[in-house]
Design an enzyme around this catalytic site. Structure first.
Site, PDB file in Angstrom:
ATOM      1  N   LYS A  58     -26.288 -20.508 -19.772  1.00  0.00           N
ATOM      2  CA  LYS A  58     -25.112 -21.364 -20.791  1.00  0.00           C
ATOM      3  C   LYS A  58     -25.953 -21.317 -21.860  1.00  0.00           C
ATOM      4  CE  LYS A  58     -23.062 -19.493 -17.929  1.00  0.00           C
ATOM      5  NZ  LYS A  58     -23.404 -19.597 -16.401  1.00  0.00           N
ATOM      6  N   ALA A 189     -24.875  -5.844 -11.129  1.00  0.00           N
ATOM      7  CA  ALA A 189     -24.272  -5.918 -12.026  1.00  0.00           C
ATOM      8  C   ALA A 189     -23.532  -6.807 -11.635  1.00  0.00           C
ATOM      9  CB  ALA A 189     -23.288  -4.562 -12.430  1.00  0.00           C
ATOM     10  N   ILE A 192     -24.381 -12.605 -12.212  1.00  0.00           N
ATOM     11  CA  ILE A 192     -25.759 -13.610 -13.425  1.00  0.00           C
ATOM     12  C   ILE A 192     -26.004 -12.162 -13.454  1.00  0.00           C
ATOM     13  CG2 ILE A 192     -27.741 -14.270 -11.683  1.00  0.00           C
ATOM     14  CD1 ILE A 192     -26.387 -15.990  -9.696  1.00  0.00           C
ATOM     15  N   ALA A 276     -31.389  -9.127  -9.453  1.00  0.00           N
ATOM     16  CA  ALA A 276     -30.223  -9.684  -9.327  1.00  0.00           C
ATOM     17  C   ALA A 276     -29.117  -9.795  -8.117  1.00  0.00           C
ATOM     18  CB  ALA A 276     -29.121 -10.445 -10.981  1.00  0.00           C
ATOM     19  N   HIS A 451      -0.343 -24.080 -32.987  1.00  0.00           N
ATOM     20  CA  HIS A 451      -0.532 -23.370 -33.279  1.00  0.00           C
ATOM     21  C   HIS A 451      -0.955 -23.580 -34.385  1.00  0.00           C
ATOM     22  CE1 HIS A 451       0.286 -19.081 -35.836  1.00  0.00           C
ATOM     23  NE2 HIS A 451       0.378 -20.004 -37.104  1.00  0.00           N
TER      24      HIS A 451
HETATM   25  P1  FAD Z   1     -28.099 -26.434  -5.396  1.00  0.00           P
HETATM   26  O1  FAD Z   1     -27.760 -26.073  -6.618  1.00  0.00           O
HETATM   27  O2  FAD Z   1     -28.827 -24.875  -4.729  1.00  0.00           O
HETATM   28  O3  FAD Z   1     -29.015 -27.451  -5.188  1.00  0.00           O
HETATM   29  C1  FAD Z   1     -29.144 -27.586  -4.023  1.00  0.00           C
HETATM   30  C2  FAD Z   1     -30.248 -28.788  -3.799  1.00  0.00           C
HETATM   31  O4  FAD Z   1     -30.997 -29.353  -2.639  1.00  0.00           O
HETATM   32  C3  FAD Z   1     -31.050 -27.997  -4.050  1.00  0.00           C
HETATM   33  O5  FAD Z   1     -32.082 -29.172  -5.508  1.00  0.00           O
HETATM   34  C4  FAD Z   1     -32.872 -27.821  -3.455  1.00  0.00           C
HETATM   35  O6  FAD Z   1     -34.120 -28.327  -4.034  1.00  0.00           O
HETATM   36  C5  FAD Z   1     -32.257 -29.152  -2.341  1.00  0.00           C
HETATM   37  N1  FAD Z   1     -32.925 -28.593  -1.020  1.00  0.00           N
HETATM   38  C6  FAD Z   1     -32.554 -27.700  -0.080  1.00  0.00           C
HETATM   39  N2  FAD Z   1     -33.328 -28.043   1.061  1.00  0.00           N
HETATM   40  C7  FAD Z   1     -33.877 -29.524   0.760  1.00  0.00           C
HETATM   41  C8  FAD Z   1     -34.148 -30.237   1.907  1.00  0.00           C
HETATM   42  N3  FAD Z   1     -34.856 -29.369   3.093  1.00  0.00           N
HETATM   43  N4  FAD Z   1     -34.906 -31.429   1.277  1.00  0.00           N
HETATM   44  C9  FAD Z   1     -34.371 -32.019   0.134  1.00  0.00           C
HETATM   45  N5  FAD Z   1     -33.637 -31.042  -0.914  1.00  0.00           N
HETATM   46  C10 FAD Z   1     -33.247 -30.397  -0.491  1.00  0.00           C
HETATM   47  N6  FAD Z   1     -22.300 -21.373 -10.841  1.00  0.00           N
HETATM   48  C11 FAD Z   1     -21.215 -21.723 -11.714  1.00  0.00           C
HETATM   49  O7  FAD Z   1     -20.043 -22.146 -10.931  1.00  0.00           O
HETATM   50  N7  FAD Z   1     -21.887 -21.816 -13.103  1.00  0.00           N
HETATM   51  C12 FAD Z   1     -22.178 -20.994 -13.085  1.00  0.00           C
HETATM   52  O8  FAD Z   1     -22.161 -21.180 -14.603  1.00  0.00           O
HETATM   53  C13 FAD Z   1     -23.180 -20.663 -12.579  1.00  0.00           C
HETATM   54  N8  FAD Z   1     -24.095 -20.142 -13.170  1.00  0.00           N
HETATM   55  C14 FAD Z   1     -25.146 -19.980 -12.915  1.00  0.00           C
HETATM   56  C15 FAD Z   1     -26.312 -19.378 -13.555  1.00  0.00           C
HETATM   57  C16 FAD Z   1     -27.786 -18.968 -12.437  1.00  0.00           C
HETATM   58  C17 FAD Z   1     -28.574 -18.206 -12.962  1.00  0.00           C
HETATM   59  C18 FAD Z   1     -27.597 -18.869 -11.185  1.00  0.00           C
HETATM   60  C19 FAD Z   1     -29.062 -19.086 -10.680  1.00  0.00           C
HETATM   61  C20 FAD Z   1     -26.235 -19.771 -10.362  1.00  0.00           C
HETATM   62  C21 FAD Z   1     -25.236 -19.968 -10.803  1.00  0.00           C
HETATM   63  N9  FAD Z   1     -24.255 -20.605 -10.836  1.00  0.00           N
HETATM   64  C22 FAD Z   1     -22.923 -20.912 -11.605  1.00  0.00           C
HETATM   65  C23 FAD Z   1     -23.924 -20.191  -9.585  1.00  0.00           C
HETATM   66  C24 FAD Z   1     -24.493 -22.331  -9.049  1.00  0.00           C
HETATM   67  O9  FAD Z   1     -26.192 -22.590  -9.491  1.00  0.00           O
HETATM   68  C25 FAD Z   1     -24.260 -22.827  -7.321  1.00  0.00           C
HETATM   69  O10 FAD Z   1     -23.014 -22.756  -6.577  1.00  0.00           O
HETATM   70  C26 FAD Z   1     -24.447 -24.177  -7.216  1.00  0.00           C
HETATM   71  O11 FAD Z   1     -26.173 -24.620  -7.903  1.00  0.00           O
HETATM   72  C27 FAD Z   1     -24.908 -24.505  -5.797  1.00  0.00           C
HETATM   73  O12 FAD Z   1     -24.733 -26.415  -5.537  1.00  0.00           O
HETATM   74  P2  FAD Z   1     -24.975 -26.605  -4.386  1.00  0.00           P
HETATM   75  O13 FAD Z   1     -25.249 -28.467  -4.501  1.00  0.00           O
HETATM   76  O14 FAD Z   1     -24.353 -26.237  -3.399  1.00  0.00           O
HETATM   77  O15 FAD Z   1     -26.603 -26.026  -4.289  1.00  0.00           O
HETATM   78  P1  AMP Z   2     -23.161 -10.776  -6.904  1.00  0.00           P
HETATM   79  O1  AMP Z   2     -23.116 -10.901  -5.476  1.00  0.00           O
HETATM   80  O2  AMP Z   2     -22.408 -10.615  -7.403  1.00  0.00           O
HETATM   81  O3  AMP Z   2     -24.902 -11.689  -7.293  1.00  0.00           O
HETATM   82  O4  AMP Z   2     -24.708  -9.376  -7.088  1.00  0.00           O
HETATM   83  C1  AMP Z   2     -25.037  -8.653  -6.807  1.00  0.00           C
HETATM   84  C2  AMP Z   2     -24.923  -7.785  -7.178  1.00  0.00           C
HETATM   85  O5  AMP Z   2     -25.642  -6.107  -6.199  1.00  0.00           O
HETATM   86  C3  AMP Z   2     -23.690  -6.353  -6.093  1.00  0.00           C
HETATM   87  O6  AMP Z   2     -23.048  -6.350  -6.545  1.00  0.00           O
HETATM   88  C4  AMP Z   2     -24.425  -6.153  -5.436  1.00  0.00           C
HETATM   89  O7  AMP Z   2     -23.759  -4.180  -5.288  1.00  0.00           O
HETATM   90  C5  AMP Z   2     -26.225  -4.903  -6.078  1.00  0.00           C
HETATM   91  N1  AMP Z   2     -27.017  -4.794  -5.113  1.00  0.00           N
HETATM   92  C6  AMP Z   2     -27.376  -4.931  -4.235  1.00  0.00           C
HETATM   93  N2  AMP Z   2     -28.591  -4.245  -3.902  1.00  0.00           N
HETATM   94  C7  AMP Z   2     -28.630  -3.234  -3.975  1.00  0.00           C
HETATM   95  C8  AMP Z   2     -29.437  -2.025  -4.641  1.00  0.00           C
HETATM   96  N3  AMP Z   2     -30.222  -2.033  -3.932  1.00  0.00           N
HETATM   97  N4  AMP Z   2     -29.292  -1.380  -5.963  1.00  0.00           N
HETATM   98  C9  AMP Z   2     -28.808  -1.891  -6.458  1.00  0.00           C
HETATM   99  N5  AMP Z   2     -27.676  -2.469  -6.873  1.00  0.00           N
HETATM  100  C10 AMP Z   2     -27.332  -3.526  -5.519  1.00  0.00           C
END
Ligand code: FAD
Ligand code: AMP
Length: 478
Positions: A58, A189, A192, A276, A451
């Site tokens: 973001k 698409a 992410i 992605a 408004h």
């Molecule tokens: P995580 O955030 O993955 O945290 C898990 C933690 O556990 C990590 O810090 C890891 O190091 C730790 N860990 C793992 N195994 C161990 C272990 N054995 N011992 C100690 N520590 C450990 N979600 C949204 O809601 N809004 C968004 O805008 C959004 N944007 C995103 C953009 C990107 C590019 C990506 C990649 C993800 C995005 N997400 C978004 C998804 C969101 O980041 C995840 O859904 C969220 O972080 C999940 O939270 P979590 O706490 O379950 O896991």
């Molecule tokens: P998301 O699960 O929303 O992050 O989206 C990932 C997307 O990647 C899904 O819509 C999948 O259909 C697409 N995808 C997975 N493997 C492939 C591939 N080999 N070529 C093109 N698209 C893919």
């Protein structure tokens, strides 16, 4: 420090750190195990969300949107900008600063709440014991009355397109480039892929998104998804459906991407490739055999409605369990589990889960889509309101998109809200609240909206679902 806790949380992403804070608030002696190392190899809290997910993406989406507006959007407002310069390294370091401040903030909250951060990798052993392997490989053993596993998820890698330095990257790598790639290919698409593709497109990359599925954003209301596809296309995001990537190879600083579509096999030469294709639950190293915690057929930790695993007193929350991989979903599960452990009644309303795609325009939704309601045979009425009819959207110069509200004809309750347009992520909040409070369209009709605001579009769409919108012609009069 005693080695016994009321609760040990493993993982400090938005699921784990929120669970730990709520446990501490409720008077439980709490520890949280976290192994994340940030770019400088410094241990960090916050997980994927704060370090390489929601927040850094973001930060770049905001900055690149400003850049794009300055270059392309201000002239219509009577502002001519000249000599606009792009400093990508500064944009990336601003993002890093935001991440550092927020992850440091969680550390402060842990201290304020008396939560012990056990730095290292946590492994669940038998009898609710946890081994923490410190960064220097020293093991220490702890025990707890309850364990909450919140180890999150990691990007799915495609063996046919292996990651390579900063040329073939996953979502984390795509947040680090120091210059704008000339031509960028994104595999997938999904949310992410679209967000990261937008970041680099706004800065001038030629962006091609290859998507294996034949439908675009299938989880989104079809009318909204169609509008999004058209709008993103106009922005220059070249989204190709029914196109499966079959491999890639790096030659020097370029990547050849191989893919198949209905016309056969093709190749494309690009400067960078983002993989992605989704995320998978991360359970590596957290479960010993003796712990006895079961996974489901998809490799997620199996839990019941209360997020309890098959082992009493061991819970799992967030991306590592079923349900949408969203930060707020994990956080709410964290609160629920903490409250249940302390004996309170608590639950998560999965039916009212907000979803957002932070592109421009943003796409945001909650509840059922029209397609789902049709499939379920629900007697509903849709009301829509285009931002083109909103005075505030016009004043902002941001008139694309619409709001759609779905109303249950029998009960007058809101079944879903779907928005594509300016500030959709913020506007969605009122529909989430309305659905959570079981509001009727009549309730919303009586709610005064300031408004001129974009929120009037939410009001009008709700009125339109009852055939009585004021600022557009209604399909049906009451
Ligand atoms: P995580 O955030 O993955 O945290 C898990 C933690 O556990 C990590 O810090 C890891 O190091 C730790 N860990 C793992 N195994 C161990 C272990 N054995 N011992 C100690 N520590 C450990 N979600 C949204 O809601 N809004 C968004 O805008 C959004 N944007 C995103 C953009 C990107 C590019 C990506 C990649 C993800 C995005 N997400 C978004 C998804 C969101 O980041 C995840 O859904 C969220 O972080 C999940 O939270 P979590 O706490 O379950 O896991
Ligand atoms: P998301 O699960 O929303 O992050 O989206 C990932 C997307 O990647 C899904 O819509 C999948 O259909 C697409 N995808 C997975 N493997 C492939 C591939 N080999 N070529 C093109 N698209 C893919």
């Amino acid at each position: 420090m005693s080695n016994h806790y009321d609760v040990i949380v493993i993982g400090a992403g938005p699921a784990g750190y929120v669970a730990a804070i709520r446990c501490a608030q409720l008077g439980m002696k709490t520890a949280c195990v976290e192994k994340w190392l940030n770019k400088g190899d410094k241990p960090a809290l916050g997980g994927t969300c704060l370090n390489v997910g929601c927040i850094p993406s973001k930060a770049l989406l905001e900055a690149t949107e400003f850049y794009h507006s300055a270059v392309h959007g201000f002239e219509d407002l009577g502002i001519t900008c000249s000599d606009i310069k792009l400093d990508v390294p500064k944009m990336i370091s601003r993002k890093d600063k935001i991440v550092a401040e927020l992850t440091g903030g969680i550390e402060g909250l842990f201290k304020a709440n008396g939560i012990d951060w056990l730095v290292g990798t946590g492994t669940v052993l038998a009898d609710k014991k946890v081994r923490v392997t410190a960064l220097d490989d020293t093991p220490s053993n702890y025990s707890a009355n309850n364990i909450i596993i919140a180890t999150g998820s990691v990007p799915i890698d495609l063996p046919i397109t292996p990651l390579e330095s900063d040329v073939v990257v996953d979502s984390s790598g795509a947040l680090e480039w120091q210059s704008v790639p000339g031509k960028l290919c994104v595999i997938g698409a999904g949310i992410i892929g679209l967000e990261l593709g937008s970041v680099w497109r706004r800065l001038g990359s030629e962006v091609v998104l290859l998507e294996a599925m034949d439908s675009f954003l299938p989880m989104v209301d079809a009318q909204v998804a169609k509008d999004a596809m058209r709008t993103f296309g106009k922005q220059g995001l070249d989204i190709r459906l029914s196109t499966r990537v079959t491999g890639s190879s790096v030659n020097g600083d370029k990547v050849t991407v191989r893919y198949q579509d209905s016309d056969g096999d093709h190749e494309m030469l690009v400067d960078k490739l983002i993989v992605a294709v989704g995320r998978r639950a991360y359970v590596h190293g957290v479960l010993s055999d003796e712990a006895g915690v079961e996974l489901d057929e998809r490799g997620l930790i199996h839990v019941n409605d209360s997020c309890e695993t098959n082992v009493p007193g061991i819970y799992a929350i967030g991306d590592v369990v079923r349900g949408p991989m969203l930060a707020h979903k994990g956080s709410e599960e964290g609160v629920m589990v903490a409250e249940r452990i302390s004996g309170e009644t608590s639950s998560v309303n999965y039916d009212v889960m907000p979803n957002v795609i932070y592109t421009h325009p943003e796409v945001a939704w909650v509840g059922k889509t029209e397609e789902q309601l049709k499939a379920d045979g629900v007697d509903y009425q849709a009301g829509t309101f285009p931002f083109a009819a909103s005075g505030r959207a016009k004043a902002k110069g941001d008139v694309g998109g619409l709001v759609k509200i779905l109303r249950d004809k029998k009960t007058d309750r809101m079944l879903g809200a779907h928005i594509i347009g300016p500030s959709a992520s913020e506007l969605l909040g009122q529909s989430v609240l309305a659905m959570e409070f079981d509001a009727t369209i009549e309730d919303i009709a009586h709610t005064i909206h300031a408004h001129p605001t974009l929120s009037e579009a939410m009001h009008e769409a709700a009125l339109s679902a009852d055939g009585r919108a004021i600022h557009i012609a209604n399909r049906k009069r009451r």
